[in-house]
Design an enzyme around this catalytic site. Structure first.
Site, PDB file in Angstrom:
ATOM      1  N   SER A 103      11.031   7.983   5.258  1.00  0.00           N
ATOM      2  CA  SER A 103       9.760   8.239   4.588  1.00  0.00           C
ATOM      3  C   SER A 103       8.922   9.322   5.266  1.00  0.00           C
ATOM      4  O   SER A 103       8.346  10.183   4.580  1.00  0.00           O
ATOM      5  CB  SER A 103       8.954   6.938   4.492  1.00  0.00           C
ATOM      6  N   ASP A 148       5.627  -0.877   4.956  1.00  0.00           N
ATOM      7  CA  ASP A 148       7.023  -1.331   4.850  1.00  0.00           C
ATOM      8  C   ASP A 148       7.559  -1.821   6.185  1.00  0.00           C
ATOM      9  O   ASP A 148       8.440  -1.203   6.770  1.00  0.00           O
ATOM     10  CB  ASP A 148       7.917  -0.227   4.279  1.00  0.00           C
ATOM     11  N   GLY A 173       0.847  -0.984  13.151  1.00  0.00           N
ATOM     12  CA  GLY A 173       0.416  -0.264  11.962  1.00  0.00           C
ATOM     13  C   GLY A 173      -0.529  -1.044  11.080  1.00  0.00           C
ATOM     14  O   GLY A 173      -1.394  -0.455  10.425  1.00  0.00           O
TER      15      GLY A 173
END
Length: 284
Positions: free
Chosen positions: A100, A169, A149
């Site tokens: 990503s 994710d 995160g």
């Protein structure tokens, strides 16, 4: 929980679904001149060698991007994804796979920014090394945080340009990740209600996996949910039999693209007769 390494799974069926969607979102954001940010809560290493010991151990990419590699009749959503992956394999051999962060870097214009979180110490180290090799503009555009995160994204919202994509994710190795994902989406929307949020989740034989999409539906008024199951669940209860993407404030163009792509993608990636997809949305 530092045992997870995305290199084991790079390019698998879950990556195909996730990255085809992310590329479409990035293309959509780039249609306007106004700048945007991409915030990735679990960035991984960014770029992967499919012939490395990690990736080749289970060769999951063979039943993912590998099945599509030579396709000439892919629908537009998948064709665009393959175009981007082929940019990393100009000799025609599938040896490199962009995660990503690298797909985002490719899409960014000079005034756009990328913010990456990776708490796994080894993954973070590789991510930094990979970024340094990019040099120049990529280094100026990107900031890497070797911290959690879920917590870190909150401090960045809303991003200065008030436009952006938040990718959530985690590995879900820790079952608390399911709860934290739902909370992160809810808190993110409080800070940045107009942002695009893309949540990936695994289809595994866990109650939390089944319940997560229903929890996410409560967070936003306008959402899109797509899932792809490539096989029936394993008898021993282990393994990834599919995955899903849940988007809040998705591009208005995405639903039609998925409606066209998912039957074809399901057929191409099916591992048994139980392969199927779902596609639902709400306009708020």
């Amino acid at each position: 929980m530092f045992s997870y390494r995305h290199a084991f799974h790079a390019g698998n069926h879950a990556d195909v679904l996730k990255h085809a969607i992310l590329i479409h979102v990035l293309d959509y954001l780039g249609q306007k001149d106004a700048p945007y940010w991409v915030i990735d809560t679990h960035a991984g290493a960014g770029l992967y060698r499919l012939d490395s010991d990690w990736a080749s151990k289970n060769a999951e990419f063979a039943d993912g991007v590998g099945r599509l590699w030579e396709s000439a009749d892919a629908p537009p959503l998948v064709a665009r994804y393959l175009e981007r992956v082929r940019d990393y394999n100009r000799d025609g051999r599938l040896r490199h796979y962009p995660g990503s962060p690298w797909l985002a870097l490719d899409a960014l214009r000079e005034h756009d920014r990328l913010r990456l979180f990776e708490a796994h110490p080894t993954e973070a180290e590789v991510l930094v090394s990979n970024l340094e090799k990019q040099g120049g503009l990529a280094l100026r555009q990107t900031t890497i945080y070797d911290t959690d995160g879920f917590e870190g994204m909150k401090a960045l919202l809303p991003p200065p340009p008030r436009r952006g994509l938040v990718v959530i994710d985690p590995s879900y190795e820790d079952k608390q990740d399911y709860r934290r994902v739902a909370l992160a989406l809810k808190e993110g929307l409080k800070r940045f209600a107009t942002g695009v949020y893309a949540v990936w989740y695994p289809q595994v034989q866990r109650r939390e996996s089944l319940e997560l999409p229903r929890q996410l539906e409560k967070a936003g008024k306008r959402w899109l949910h797509v899932s792809l199951s490539v096989r029936k669940p394993a008898a021993d209860g282990f393994g990834l039999h599919g995955s899903g993407m849940f988007l809040v404030n998705p591009p208005w163009t995405l639903a039609a693209q998925l409606k066209e792509a998912m039957p074809w993608l399901t057929q191409q990636l099916a591992q048994d007769e139980r392969a199927r997809y779902t596609l639902d949305s709400a306009e708020g």
